[in-house]
Design a protein around this motif. Structure first.
Motif, PDB file in Angstrom:
ATOM      1  N   GLY A 164       0.748  -1.248   0.098  1.00 29.56           N
ATOM      2  CA  GLY A 164       0.290  -0.232  -0.234  1.00 29.56           C
ATOM      3  C   GLY A 164       0.992   1.257   0.379  1.00 29.56           C
ATOM      4  O   GLY A 164       0.755   2.218  -0.285  1.00 29.56           O
ATOM      5  N   GLU A 165       2.497   1.172   0.292  1.00 32.53           N
ATOM      6  CA  GLU A 165       3.282   2.509   0.683  1.00 32.53           C
ATOM      7  C   GLU A 165       3.356   2.706  -1.538  1.00 32.53           C
ATOM      8  O   GLU A 165       4.251   4.134  -1.213  1.00 32.53           O
ATOM      9  CB  GLU A 165       4.332   2.238   1.586  1.00 32.53           C
ATOM     10  CG  GLU A 165       3.913   1.992   2.633  1.00 32.53           C
ATOM     11  CD  GLU A 165       4.266   1.753   3.401  1.00 32.53           C
ATOM     12  OE1 GLU A 165       5.955   1.706   3.786  1.00 32.53           O
ATOM     13  OE2 GLU A 165       4.574   2.141   4.990  1.00 32.53           O
ATOM     14  N   ASP A 166       3.703   2.057  -1.909  1.00 30.58           N
ATOM     15  CA  ASP A 166       4.024   1.497  -2.832  1.00 30.58           C
ATOM     16  C   ASP A 166       2.808   1.984  -3.896  1.00 30.58           C
ATOM     17  O   ASP A 166       3.059   3.040  -5.064  1.00 30.58           O
ATOM     18  CB  ASP A 166       4.203   0.318  -3.474  1.00 30.58           C
ATOM     19  CG  ASP A 166       5.331   0.475  -2.899  1.00 30.58           C
ATOM     20  OD1 ASP A 166       6.481   0.963  -3.177  1.00 30.58           O
ATOM     21  OD2 ASP A 166       5.157  -0.930  -1.799  1.00 30.58           O
ATOM     22  N   PHE A 167       1.694   2.119  -4.216  1.00 23.21           N
ATOM     23  CA  PHE A 167       0.923   2.170  -5.048  1.00 23.21           C
ATOM     24  C   PHE A 167      -1.045   1.504  -4.352  1.00 23.21           C
ATOM     25  O   PHE A 167      -1.251   0.876  -3.560  1.00 23.21           O
ATOM     26  CB  PHE A 167       0.894   1.585  -6.263  1.00 23.21           C
ATOM     27  CG  PHE A 167       0.376   0.349  -6.968  1.00 23.21           C
ATOM     28  CD1 PHE A 167      -0.800  -0.576  -6.952  1.00 23.21           C
ATOM     29  CD2 PHE A 167       1.049  -1.151  -6.420  1.00 23.21           C
ATOM     30  CE1 PHE A 167      -1.136  -1.654  -7.118  1.00 23.21           C
ATOM     31  CE2 PHE A 167       1.240  -2.025  -6.159  1.00 23.21           C
ATOM     32  CZ  PHE A 167      -0.078  -2.650  -6.650  1.00 23.21           C
ATOM     33  N   ALA A 168      -1.805   2.166  -4.999  1.00 22.57           N
ATOM     34  CA  ALA A 168      -3.334   1.963  -4.494  1.00 22.57           C
ATOM     35  C   ALA A 168      -4.030   1.744  -5.627  1.00 22.57           C
ATOM     36  O   ALA A 168      -4.220   2.509  -6.700  1.00 22.57           O
ATOM     37  CB  ALA A 168      -3.659   2.726  -4.101  1.00 22.57           C
ATOM     38  N   ILE A 169      -4.651   1.172  -6.042  1.00 20.21           N
ATOM     39  CA  ILE A 169      -5.954   0.926  -7.257  1.00 20.21           C
ATOM     40  C   ILE A 169      -6.918   1.929  -6.498  1.00 20.21           C
ATOM     41  O   ILE A 169      -8.122   0.946  -5.493  1.00 20.21           O
ATOM     42  CB  ILE A 169      -6.020  -0.689  -7.304  1.00 20.21           C
ATOM     43  CG1 ILE A 169      -4.399  -1.266  -7.898  1.00 20.21           C
ATOM     44  CG2 ILE A 169      -7.616  -0.905  -8.579  1.00 20.21           C
ATOM     45  CD1 ILE A 169      -5.411  -2.750  -8.465  1.00 20.21           C
ATOM     46  N   GLN A 170      -7.630   2.560  -7.055  1.00 16.64           N
ATOM     47  CA  GLN A 170      -8.567   3.315  -6.511  1.00 16.64           C
ATOM     48  C   GLN A 170      -9.797   2.916  -7.199  1.00 16.64           C
ATOM     49  O   GLN A 170      -9.596   2.725  -8.985  1.00 16.64           O
ATOM     50  CB  GLN A 170      -8.184   5.054  -6.608  1.00 16.64           C
ATOM     51  CG  GLN A 170      -7.467   5.312  -5.623  1.00 16.64           C
ATOM     52  CD  GLN A 170      -6.531   6.556  -5.186  1.00 16.64           C
ATOM     53  OE1 GLN A 170      -7.878   6.927  -6.239  1.00 16.64           O
ATOM     54  NE2 GLN A 170      -5.817   7.408  -4.533  1.00 16.64           N
ATOM     55  N   GLY A 218     -15.063   3.297 -12.683  1.00 24.49           N
ATOM     56  CA  GLY A 218     -14.388   2.201 -13.424  1.00 24.49           C
ATOM     57  C   GLY A 218     -12.641   2.829 -12.043  1.00 24.49           C
ATOM     58  O   GLY A 218     -13.278   3.320 -11.112  1.00 24.49           O
ATOM     59  N   TYR A 219     -11.767   2.548 -12.436  1.00 21.98           N
ATOM     60  CA  TYR A 219     -10.456   2.558 -11.334  1.00 21.98           C
ATOM     61  C   TYR A 219      -8.889   2.914 -12.406  1.00 21.98           C
ATOM     62  O   TYR A 219      -8.859   3.108 -13.654  1.00 21.98           O
ATOM     63  CB  TYR A 219     -10.364   0.938 -11.607  1.00 21.98           C
ATOM     64  CG  TYR A 219     -11.146  -0.288 -11.380  1.00 21.98           C
ATOM     65  CD1 TYR A 219     -11.199   0.094 -10.178  1.00 21.98           C
ATOM     66  CD2 TYR A 219     -11.677  -1.208 -11.672  1.00 21.98           C
ATOM     67  CE1 TYR A 219     -12.435  -0.434  -9.552  1.00 21.98           C
ATOM     68  CE2 TYR A 219     -13.315  -1.364 -11.362  1.00 21.98           C
ATOM     69  CZ  TYR A 219     -13.207  -1.488  -9.820  1.00 21.98           C
ATOM     70  OH  TYR A 219     -14.264  -2.915  -9.239  1.00 21.98           O
ATOM     71  N   LYS A 220      -8.680   3.747 -11.211  1.00 18.66           N
ATOM     72  CA  LYS A 220      -7.578   4.128 -11.085  1.00 18.66           C
ATOM     73  C   LYS A 220      -6.141   3.693 -10.766  1.00 18.66           C
ATOM     74  O   LYS A 220      -6.287   3.573  -9.406  1.00 18.66           O
ATOM     75  CB  LYS A 220      -7.202   6.054 -11.690  1.00 18.66           C
ATOM     76  CG  LYS A 220      -7.657   6.234 -10.511  1.00 18.66           C
ATOM     77  CD  LYS A 220      -7.753   8.090 -10.704  1.00 18.66           C
ATOM     78  CE  LYS A 220      -8.394   8.082  -9.147  1.00 18.66           C
ATOM     79  NZ  LYS A 220      -8.162  10.018  -9.550  1.00 18.66           N
TER      80      LYS A 220
END
Length: 225
Positions: A205-211, A217-219
């Protein structure tokens, strides 16, 4: 078709570049300042950026540094600042090329084409999200120490999102890009695969997150270290 971002607060300069580059088959997106450029980068699949330095708000140096930290695309600085120290600062911030105004539009076209050729040769199929490294050529994901094994569709979905951090993809877009236009399932398939990816990368989670953007949709958001 290659997509080019023009970030310059001078409308006649943008119009001149738009005319010259559109004739060569490029699709152009225009921003009159750095803040608008950041917004466009999050919305559109930009392949190359041409940046002025002296813009209101976020200037070209800061914008260049932002792009280099978050996107793997070539950058050209186009500016009236012609001192050696200005050029040094531009290259230190991450630009690939530096042109001074006034300029010939044809020369910009030459440089854009040369950068695309060079970038296509030297840029590998590597996407970095801090510790997470996606090797698209070898279908491999690592955290710098070990390999994280993903089923093919999950790998392709993650790669598609990670290639354009900050850009929102609709579920229909992801279905077409990952599963193909002839896919007969529904968009719940995307939801299921996103859930699995989140579970697999729960410790990153400190590297990236799918929102999730509800109803759209998603990013992917890459965290700033």
């Amino acid at each position: 078709m290659k997509h080019i971002l023009l970030a310059d607060d001078n409308a006649p300069i943008r119009a001149l570049l738009r005319y010259a580059l559109t004739k060569e088959g490029y699709r152009i997106y225009e921003a009159q300042d750095g803040t608008e450029a950041v917004r466009l980068l999050g919305l559109e699949p930009i392949d190359l950026a041409i940046l002025d330095i002296m813009m209101p708000g976020m200037d070209g140096y800061d914008l260049c540094e932002y792009i280099r930290s978050n996107y793997d695309i070539p950058i050209i600085m186009l500016t009236a600042l012609d001192q050696l120290s200005d050029k040094e600062q531009g290259y230190l911030r991450g630009t690939d090329d530096y042109m001074t105004k006034p300029f010939e539009p044809e020369e910009m076209v030459f440089r854009v084409k040369a950068l695309f050729r060079r970038y296509n040769r030297t840029s590998s199929d590597i996407i970095r999200m801090n510790r997470i490294i996606i090797d698209r050529k070898n279908f491999e994901v690592t955290d710098g120490e070990s390999v994280i094994f993903l089923p093919l569709r999950e790998f392709e979905l993650l790669s598609q999102l990670a290639q354009y951090p900050g850009r929102l993809f609709s579920r229909d877009e992801l279905i077409t890009l990952v599963w193909g236009a002839d896919f007969e399932g529904d968009d719940r398939t995307v939801n299921v695969h996103i859930k699995r990816l989140r579970q697999r990368f729960a410790d990153y989670g400190e590297d990236f997150a799918i929102q999730t953007v509800r109803g759209v949709g998603y990013k992917i958001e890459v965290k700033t270290k």
